[in-house]
Write a protein that holds these residues in place. Structure first.
Motif, PDB file in Angstrom:
ATOM      1  N   THR A 163     -21.767   6.374 -39.170  1.00  0.00           N
ATOM      2  CA  THR A 163     -22.389   7.693 -39.151  1.00  0.00           C
ATOM      3  C   THR A 163     -21.922   8.456 -37.920  1.00  0.00           C
ATOM      4  O   THR A 163     -22.008   7.939 -36.792  1.00  0.00           O
ATOM      5  CB  THR A 163     -23.912   7.570 -39.163  1.00  0.00           C
ATOM      6  N   ALA A 164     -21.451   9.655 -38.154  1.00  0.00           N
ATOM      7  CA  ALA A 164     -20.894  10.469 -37.083  1.00  0.00           C
ATOM      8  C   ALA A 164     -21.851  11.585 -36.677  1.00  0.00           C
ATOM      9  O   ALA A 164     -22.586  12.113 -37.513  1.00  0.00           O
ATOM     10  CB  ALA A 164     -19.568  11.085 -37.530  1.00  0.00           C
ATOM     11  N   SER A 165     -21.830  11.916 -35.411  1.00  0.00           N
ATOM     12  CA  SER A 165     -22.597  13.052 -34.910  1.00  0.00           C
ATOM     13  C   SER A 165     -21.789  13.730 -33.817  1.00  0.00           C
ATOM     14  O   SER A 165     -20.918  13.115 -33.186  1.00  0.00           O
ATOM     15  CB  SER A 165     -23.958  12.603 -34.369  1.00  0.00           C
ATOM     16  N   GLY A 166     -22.075  15.021 -33.613  1.00  0.00           N
ATOM     17  CA  GLY A 166     -21.390  15.751 -32.558  1.00  0.00           C
ATOM     18  C   GLY A 166     -20.026  16.278 -32.945  1.00  0.00           C
ATOM     19  O   GLY A 166     -19.288  16.764 -32.091  1.00  0.00           O
ATOM     20  N   LEU A 167     -19.655  16.167 -34.210  1.00  0.00           N
ATOM     21  CA  LEU A 167     -18.391  16.705 -34.676  1.00  0.00           C
ATOM     22  C   LEU A 167     -18.569  17.268 -36.074  1.00  0.00           C
ATOM     23  O   LEU A 167     -19.552  16.996 -36.749  1.00  0.00           O
ATOM     24  CB  LEU A 167     -17.293  15.629 -34.652  1.00  0.00           C
ATOM     25  N   THR A 168     -17.597  18.081 -36.495  1.00  0.00           N
ATOM     26  CA  THR A 168     -17.601  18.613 -37.858  1.00  0.00           C
ATOM     27  C   THR A 168     -16.928  17.580 -38.737  1.00  0.00           C
ATOM     28  O   THR A 168     -15.693  17.474 -38.773  1.00  0.00           O
ATOM     29  CB  THR A 168     -16.866  19.957 -37.910  1.00  0.00           C
ATOM     30  N   ALA A 215     -12.345   8.318 -36.110  1.00  0.00           N
ATOM     31  CA  ALA A 215     -12.264   9.670 -36.650  1.00  0.00           C
ATOM     32  C   ALA A 215     -11.098  10.382 -35.975  1.00  0.00           C
ATOM     33  O   ALA A 215     -10.957  10.307 -34.742  1.00  0.00           O
ATOM     34  CB  ALA A 215     -13.563  10.425 -36.388  1.00  0.00           C
ATOM     35  N   GLU A 216     -10.266  11.037 -36.773  1.00  0.00           N
ATOM     36  CA  GLU A 216      -9.126  11.767 -36.221  1.00  0.00           C
ATOM     37  C   GLU A 216      -9.065  13.173 -36.793  1.00  0.00           C
ATOM     38  O   GLU A 216      -9.220  13.370 -37.995  1.00  0.00           O
ATOM     39  CB  GLU A 216      -7.808  11.043 -36.520  1.00  0.00           C
ATOM     40  N   ALA A 252       1.361  11.331 -36.586  1.00  0.00           N
ATOM     41  CA  ALA A 252       0.384  12.358 -36.955  1.00  0.00           C
ATOM     42  C   ALA A 252       0.124  13.252 -35.746  1.00  0.00           C
ATOM     43  O   ALA A 252       0.060  12.773 -34.616  1.00  0.00           O
ATOM     44  CB  ALA A 252      -0.915  11.713 -37.415  1.00  0.00           C
ATOM     45  N   PRO A 253      -0.040  14.551 -35.989  1.00  0.00           N
ATOM     46  CA  PRO A 253      -0.301  15.482 -34.874  1.00  0.00           C
ATOM     47  C   PRO A 253      -1.774  15.415 -34.453  1.00  0.00           C
ATOM     48  O   PRO A 253      -2.550  16.332 -34.708  1.00  0.00           O
ATOM     49  CB  PRO A 253       0.071  16.834 -35.480  1.00  0.00           C
ATOM     50  N   ILE A 254      -2.144  14.332 -33.777  1.00  0.00           N
ATOM     51  CA  ILE A 254      -3.545  14.084 -33.442  1.00  0.00           C
ATOM     52  C   ILE A 254      -4.028  15.066 -32.392  1.00  0.00           C
ATOM     53  O   ILE A 254      -3.424  15.221 -31.339  1.00  0.00           O
ATOM     54  CB  ILE A 254      -3.735  12.642 -32.943  1.00  0.00           C
ATOM     55  N   GLU A 255      -5.135  15.699 -32.714  1.00  0.00           N
ATOM     56  CA  GLU A 255      -5.754  16.656 -31.796  1.00  0.00           C
ATOM     57  C   GLU A 255      -6.974  16.019 -31.128  1.00  0.00           C
ATOM     58  O   GLU A 255      -7.243  16.249 -29.959  1.00  0.00           O
ATOM     59  CB  GLU A 255      -6.158  17.892 -32.595  1.00  0.00           C
ATOM     60  N   ARG A 256      -7.736  15.251 -31.904  1.00  0.00           N
ATOM     61  CA  ARG A 256      -8.918  14.538 -31.400  1.00  0.00           C
ATOM     62  C   ARG A 256      -8.975  13.169 -32.066  1.00  0.00           C
ATOM     63  O   ARG A 256      -8.635  13.028 -33.232  1.00  0.00           O
ATOM     64  CB  ARG A 256     -10.214  15.292 -31.725  1.00  0.00           C
ATOM     65  N   ASN A 257      -9.455  12.194 -31.309  1.00  0.00           N
ATOM     66  CA  ASN A 257      -9.593  10.830 -31.826  1.00  0.00           C
ATOM     67  C   ASN A 257     -10.813  10.193 -31.200  1.00  0.00           C
ATOM     68  O   ASN A 257     -10.974  10.231 -29.980  1.00  0.00           O
ATOM     69  CB  ASN A 257      -8.342  10.018 -31.518  1.00  0.00           C
ATOM     70  N   MET A 260     -10.795   9.652 -41.578  1.00  0.00           N
ATOM     71  CA  MET A 260     -11.547   8.507 -41.068  1.00  0.00           C
ATOM     72  C   MET A 260     -10.845   7.204 -41.424  1.00  0.00           C
ATOM     73  O   MET A 260     -10.102   7.131 -42.408  1.00  0.00           O
ATOM     74  CB  MET A 260     -12.953   8.492 -41.672  1.00  0.00           C
ATOM     75  N   GLY A 261     -11.130   6.202 -40.641  1.00  0.00           N
ATOM     76  CA  GLY A 261     -10.526   4.913 -40.939  1.00  0.00           C
ATOM     77  C   GLY A 261     -11.366   3.756 -40.437  1.00  0.00           C
ATOM     78  O   GLY A 261     -12.214   3.923 -39.554  1.00  0.00           O
ATOM     79  N   TRP A 262     -11.113   2.608 -41.028  1.00  0.00           N
ATOM     80  CA  TRP A 262     -11.713   1.345 -40.584  1.00  0.00           C
ATOM     81  C   TRP A 262     -10.595   0.451 -40.062  1.00  0.00           C
ATOM     82  O   TRP A 262      -9.557   0.288 -40.708  1.00  0.00           O
ATOM     83  CB  TRP A 262     -12.428   0.628 -41.727  1.00  0.00           C
ATOM     84  N   PHE A 263     -10.851  -0.149 -38.914  1.00  0.00           N
ATOM     85  CA  PHE A 263      -9.964  -1.132 -38.322  1.00  0.00           C
ATOM     86  C   PHE A 263     -10.802  -2.362 -37.998  1.00  0.00           C
ATOM     87  O   PHE A 263     -12.029  -2.289 -37.933  1.00  0.00           O
ATOM     88  CB  PHE A 263      -9.325  -0.586 -37.034  1.00  0.00           C
ATOM     89  N   ARG A 264     -10.131  -3.490 -37.788  1.00  0.00           N
ATOM     90  CA  ARG A 264     -10.854  -4.691 -37.414  1.00  0.00           C
ATOM     91  C   ARG A 264     -10.052  -5.483 -36.384  1.00  0.00           C
ATOM     92  O   ARG A 264      -8.828  -5.371 -36.315  1.00  0.00           O
ATOM     93  CB  ARG A 264     -11.155  -5.554 -38.633  1.00  0.00           C
ATOM     94  N   GLN A 265     -10.781  -6.265 -35.638  1.00  0.00           N
ATOM     95  CA  GLN A 265     -10.138  -7.115 -34.630  1.00  0.00           C
ATOM     96  C   GLN A 265     -10.868  -8.444 -34.557  1.00  0.00           C
ATOM     97  O   GLN A 265     -12.074  -8.473 -34.289  1.00  0.00           O
ATOM     98  CB  GLN A 265     -10.109  -6.446 -33.262  1.00  0.00           C
ATOM     99  N   ALA A 266     -10.144  -9.497 -34.807  1.00  0.00           N
ATOM    100  CA  ALA A 266     -10.684 -10.855 -34.689  1.00  0.00           C
ATOM    101  C   ALA A 266     -10.370 -11.386 -33.292  1.00  0.00           C
ATOM    102  O   ALA A 266      -9.408 -10.934 -32.655  1.00  0.00           O
ATOM    103  CB  ALA A 266     -10.076 -11.746 -35.754  1.00  0.00           C
ATOM    104  N   PRO A 267     -11.149 -12.339 -32.814  1.00  0.00           N
ATOM    105  CA  PRO A 267     -10.898 -12.886 -31.474  1.00  0.00           C
ATOM    106  C   PRO A 267      -9.480 -13.413 -31.339  1.00  0.00           C
ATOM    107  O   PRO A 267      -8.993 -14.153 -32.195  1.00  0.00           O
ATOM    108  CB  PRO A 267     -11.926 -14.021 -31.374  1.00  0.00           C
TER     109      PRO A 267
END
Length: 131
Positions: A23-28, A98-99, A114-119, A34-41
């Motif tokens: 759930t996102a807040s503070g942005l439009t 979120a990008e 990608a021309p990323i402006e915010r991440n 959007m994306g999901w990433f994961r990291q295992a130990p």
């Protein structure tokens, strides 16, 4: 202040299902892919799934194809990841991102150059799959 808050992780037996939410807040929200990433130990962070700001198309890493489904509800500022037929190798911390891009409607967090402006990133939710 932008916040991404993940939830829905937990302990599940192999073959089970979980539904993650971000759930996102503070942005439009509908300005952001959007994306999901994961990291295992002990392992590098890896892509799981992503979705454009409009909701189509969607993309999946090979590890989740046929088992995972990403979706978003722009009215609720929420990103989802339905995970079915879970395997022990799915055990990891799952984080959403979120990008926003300076142009283009079809870039995603999987896009190279990608021309990323915010991440932004969330803190993550732990998924543990037991055998």
């Amino acid at each position: 202040q932008v916040q991404l808050v993940e939830s829905g992780g937990g302990l599940v037996q192999a073959g089970g299902s979980l539904r993650l939410s971000c759930t996102a807040s503070g942005l439009t929200f509908d300005d952001y892919a959007m994306g999901w990433f994961r990291q295992a130990p002990g392992k590098k962070r890896e892509e799981v799934s992503c979705i454009t700001k409009s909701g189509e198309p969607t993309y999946y890493a090979d590890s989740g194809k046929g088992r995972f489904a990403i979706s978003r509800d722009n009215a609720k500022n929420t990103l989802y990841l339905q995970m079915n037929s879970l395997k022990t190798e799915d055990t990891a911390m799952y984080s959403c991102t979120a990008e926003r891009y300076s142009y283009g409607d079809y870039y995603t967090p999987f896009s190279s150059s990608a021309p990323i402006e915010r991440n932004y990133w969330g803190q993550g939710t732990q998924v543990t799959v037991s055998s």
